[in-house]
Design an enzyme around this catalytic site. Sequence first.
Site, short mmCIF file in Angstrom:
data_model
loop_
_atom_site.label_atom_id
_atom_site.label_comp_id
_atom_site.label_asym_id
_atom_site.label_seq_id
_atom_site.Cartn_x
_atom_site.Cartn_y
_atom_site.Cartn_z
N ARG A 262 -9.88 10.54 -2.74
CA ARG A 262 -7.99 10.89 -2.08
C ARG A 262 -6.92 10.75 -3.70
NH1 ARG A 262 -5.59 6.72 -0.56
NH2 ARG A 262 -6.35 4.93 0.83
N HIS A 266 -3.07 6.89 0.82
CA HIS A 266 -3.82 7.17 2.57
C HIS A 266 -2.49 7.82 3.31
CE1 HIS A 266 -5.78 6.83 6.25
NE2 HIS A 266 -4.59 6.31 7.31
N TYR A 276 -4.26 -1.60 -4.99
CA TYR A 276 -5.55 -1.70 -4.21
C TYR A 276 -6.48 -0.61 -5.25
CZ TYR A 276 -4.72 2.44 -1.25
OH TYR A 276 -4.42 3.16 -0.50
#
Length: 363
Positions: A262, A266, A276
Amino acid sequence: MAKLDFDKLNVSPEIKTYQVLDEEGKVVNPDLMPDLTDEQLVELYEQMLWSRILNDRSTKLNRQGRLGFFAPTSGEEASQMGSNFAMEKEDFLLPAYRDVPQLIQHGLPLEKAFLWSRGHVVGNEYPEDLNAMPPQIIIGAQYVQTAGVALGIKKNGKANVAYTYTGDGGTSQGDYYEGMNFAGAFKAPAVFIVQNNGYAISVPRKKQTAAKTLAQKAVAVGIPGVQVDGMDALAVYAVTKAARDWSAAGNGPVLIETLTYRYGPHTLSGDDPKRYRSKSEEDEWHKKDPVVRMRKFLESKKLWDDKQEAAWSDEVNKQIDAAMEKVEATPAQKISEFFENEYNDVPASVQAEADKFKAKEAK
């Protein structure tokens, strides 16, 4: 007593990753090339481009306060559209919250998808001929539901399947195993798809499981497991079509792991992937862009050009604009309706509260 060599016992089954197109859109595995007409190839690409535009527009609409919850899908177009393209209208879709594009392509009106994002009850009122459930928010729960729907399909003697999606994080949930185990035990016609985009929000896949692949988790429940390049729409379609037909023929469920990514966060609810994920990692995955890869393939076959791209993009944007007009013309929900929607037989005490709100709303 013989000693056990646990180093050798703890060997994962070898899982092959299937691919048809490389990053430049060139066919590298002609044996797996799906039997699609030129028109179907163009249609598949149009759905992928539609999904990319929908993602971009939904992001803007969310930032404008015109949409609510939204989970970005950019980067997963091959995984989502390629797999959904292999299904039939009579098949039953049980999506997760990132699988709204498949739901729309399966028959949900676009304005209802937008209303669902806004939390409006009308977004859950589906056409009678749409075999689908609303997007599941509870991680992995759709796998249990899929097992039940698939068993119902089998008992009704239908030559169809129930198909569902989850992310790599969903494979860490108990429902994931329970659903596949139940479906496997009863040879229910189900296709379980894991879209492995590398992260469960911010948790890397390697920190979720010691398994070398997610496809091999099928071994524990006695069903076939296959891994496919999730940035390659033709490979995803070919694998899913084979799995769908095999399962619909009465052989039981199949697990498919698509290796995808992706590009966005999120969800648009505060997640920042830069915390991250490294830029170098993202750059490497952008080289594998599924939309670009499929477009290059079509261009090499003289099936697509810039003029078609511009015309289709314009058409998709018009579709989105028209859907938003319907959304924003939909009457707002009333508090009294929440009470009525919650109960089949409204308790007297609750009815009294509902009546109070109705009186206020009537003024």
